[in-house]
Design a protein around this motif. Structure first.
Motif, short mmCIF file in Angstrom:
data_model
loop_
_atom_site.label_atom_id
_atom_site.label_comp_id
_atom_site.label_asym_id
_atom_site.label_seq_id
_atom_site.Cartn_x
_atom_site.Cartn_y
_atom_site.Cartn_z
N ALA A 20 -8.63 12.09 3.52
CA ALA A 20 -10.07 12.16 3.78
C ALA A 20 -10.69 10.77 3.68
CB ALA A 20 -10.73 13.12 2.79
N ASP A 21 -10.21 9.98 2.71
CA ASP A 21 -10.72 8.61 2.56
C ASP A 21 -10.46 7.77 3.81
OD1 ASP A 21 -11.59 9.15 0.03
OD2 ASP A 21 -9.92 8.16 -1.01
N PHE A 22 -9.38 8.09 4.53
CA PHE A 22 -9.04 7.35 5.76
C PHE A 22 -9.62 8.02 7.02
CE2 PHE A 22 -5.01 6.38 3.19
CZ PHE A 22 -5.58 5.27 2.60
N GLY A 23 -10.45 9.04 6.83
CA GLY A 23 -11.10 9.67 7.98
C GLY A 23 -10.29 10.77 8.66
N HIS A 81 1.30 4.35 -2.96
CA HIS A 81 1.24 5.81 -2.75
C HIS A 81 2.49 6.48 -3.34
CE1 HIS A 81 -2.29 5.45 -0.28
NE2 HIS A 81 -1.68 4.84 0.70
N LYS A 122 -7.18 14.15 -0.53
CA LYS A 122 -8.23 13.18 -0.86
C LYS A 122 -7.95 11.84 -0.18
CE LYS A 122 -10.53 10.72 -4.57
NZ LYS A 122 -10.46 9.49 -3.76
N SER A 123 -6.70 11.39 -0.26
CA SER A 123 -6.34 10.10 0.36
C SER A 123 -6.59 10.14 1.85
CB SER A 123 -4.86 9.78 0.09
OG SER A 123 -4.61 9.76 -1.29
N ASN A 177 0.83 -1.21 0.00
CA ASN A 177 0.00 0.00 0.00
C ASN A 177 0.87 1.26 0.00
OD1 ASN A 177 -2.31 -1.52 0.13
ND2 ASN A 177 -2.76 -1.08 2.28
N SER A 214 -6.27 4.66 11.41
CA SER A 214 -7.72 4.91 11.36
C SER A 214 -8.53 3.67 11.71
CB SER A 214 -8.12 5.43 9.98
OG SER A 214 -8.06 4.38 9.03
N ASP A 233 -3.95 15.24 -3.94
CA ASP A 233 -3.98 13.79 -3.76
C ASP A 233 -3.91 13.44 -2.27
OD1 ASP A 233 -2.76 11.16 -3.23
OD2 ASP A 233 -2.63 10.96 -5.40
N ARG A 286 -3.89 5.21 7.23
CA ARG A 286 -4.91 4.16 7.05
C ARG A 286 -4.90 3.20 8.24
NH1 ARG A 286 -5.57 -0.99 6.13
NH2 ARG A 286 -3.32 -1.41 6.02
#
Ligand SMILES: [Zn+2]
Length: 322
Positions: free
Chosen positions: A82-85, A53, A79-80, A49, A159, A76, A156
Motif C-alpha cells: 500500500a505504501d508503494f501504491g 524486507h 502495508k508495504s 532495500n 511504482s 506486513d 517500489r
C-alpha cells in the motif's frame, strides 16, 4: 520446489508437465500481447532495500500456511505494498492436504494505475511466501524470504513509473511447500494451482509469467527453466551475463517443479529463476537463515527481472509450439 529428475518422478509425470507448457491453440481466453515496461528501471532496484524486507520477514519466524508468522507477514506485505501504491487482494481458499484441510491465502497485488480484475495484466511476477513446516524452527530466509524481498522492492521500483507498474500483477503464493518431504501431484503448489485455476476464468491471460524462488545466495548457481520458450531463454541468457553473477547463470539441467508449472500448464509461458538449492547444505534445514542471503545477489536478480520485463519477446513468436 523440487528437482524433477533428482527426486525420481515417474517419467510419465515429467513428460506430462512438459507437454502442457503451451496453451492449447484453440481454447481459452485471449492471450495479451507483450507490452514491455520502461527500460531504465532496473538500475533503480536496491539490493539493500530488498534485503531489509527479507530481514523483517524472517523476523516473523516460521511462516507455514495459516500460522501466526504467516499472518504477521501477510499484514506486513499489505502495508508495504500500500505504501508503494499497490492494491492487494487476499485470495483465500481451503484445500485438502496430507494433514487434513488447510486454509491458504495468496496475496495478489496491482498498482493503482492498473486495470482491475477480472482482466489479466501483461505480466505476472510471483514467488512463494510460505515456509515449509518442520518440527524445528525453520525461518526460510532464502527459501520463501529472498523472493518475497525481491518482489517488494520490485513493487517500489515499478511504482516510480505507473505506466510500467500497470503492466504487472504481483502474486505472492501460499502453499508452495509440500506437507510431506517432496512435492507430488497432490501435495505442494497449492497456491499457484488455485491461482491458475481462477486465472483461467478471466477474459484475458497474461503474456508471460516470471516466478522466482531461493534467489538470495551468490555462492550457488542461478538457474532458469529449460522448458522456457526459446525466445525467453536467449534474452535472459544475454541479460544474465550483464549482471556478472558470481556463479554461472544458466538453464537448469532438469525441469524443476515449482510455482511456474501450474501457470505453464494453464498456457502462460514462464521464466523461472531459482538458486541451485540441491547443492545448498542448508536447504530445508534450520540453517536457512538471514546470513545466507546477500543484498548484492537480490539486487542482481531484481535487475535481471526488470531488464527482462523491458525486453521480453512476444511469446507467440517465442514459444515454439509444435
Ligand atoms: Zn522449500
Amino acid at each position: 520446489m523440487k528437482p524433477a529428475a533428482a527426486l525420481l518422478l515417474p517419467l510419465a509425470c515429467l513428460a506430462g508437465v512438459l507437454s502442457h507448457c503451451s496453451k492449447p491453440k484453440d481454447a481459452g481466453p485471449e492471450q495479451l500481447q507483450v507490452d514491455n515496461t520502461k527500460t531504465e528501471l532496473s538500475s533503480e532496484f536496491s539490493g539493500a532495500n530488498a534485503f531489509a524486507h527479507v530481514e523483517r520477514i524472517v523476523g516473523y519466524g516460521p511462516r507455514p500456511p495459516a500460522s501466526e508468522g504467516f499472518e504477521k507477514m501477510l499484514s506486513d506485505l499489505e502495508k508495504s505494498l500500500a505504501d508503494f501504491g499497490w492494491k492487494t487482494t487476499r485470495q483465500k481458499f481451503r484445500a485438502a492436504t496430507p494433514d487434513g484441510p488447510v486454509d491458504f491465502t495468496n496475496l495478489l497485488a496491482r498498482h493503482g494505475s492498473a486495470k482491475p480484475e477480472p482482466d489479466s495484466l501483461p505480466f505476472i511476477i510471483g514467488g512463494h511466501i510460505d515456509t515449509k513446516k518442520f518440527s524445528f524452527p525453520f525461518v526460510g530466509a532464502n527459501d520463501g524470504g529472498s523472493s518475497t524481498g525481491v518482489l517488494l522492492e520490485l513493487a517500489r521500483v515499478l511504482s516510480t513509473d505507473p505506466a510500467s507498474a500497470a503492466k504487472v500483477e504481483l502474486v505472492f503464493f501460499d502453499g508452495e511447500e509440500a506437507f510431506r518431504p517432496g512435492i507430488t501431484a497432490t501435495d505442494g503448489l497449492y497456491g499457484s494451482k488455485y491461482f491458475a485455476q481462477k486465472m483461467a476464468t478471466r477474459p484475458t491471460w497474461p503474456a508471460a509469467g516470471i516466478v522466482i524462488d531461493i534467489v538470495g545466495d551468490p555462492d550457488y548457481e542461478l538457474h532458469f527453466n529449460p522448458e522456457t520458450p526459446e525466445g525467453f531463454a536467449s534474452v535472459v541468457e544475454r541479460l544474465g551475463a550483464k549482471q556478472n553473477f558470481t556463479k554461472p547463470f544458466k538453464a537448469s539441467v532438469f525441469p524443476v517443479i515449482d510455482d511456474h508449472v501450474p501457470l505453464q500448464n494453464a498456457g502462460v509461458p514462464c521464466l523461472h529463476l531459482i538458486g541451485q538449492f540441491g547443492s545448498m547444505p542448508y536447504w530445508h534445514k534450520e540453517g536457512d537463515t538471514l546470513d545466507k542471503v546477500k543484498p548484492e545477489m537480490l539486487e542482481k536478480v531484481g535487475r535481471l527481472v526488470l531488464d527482462f520485463l523491458a525486453e521480453a519477446p512476444q511469446p507467440a513468436a517465442a514459444s515454439a509450439e509444435e
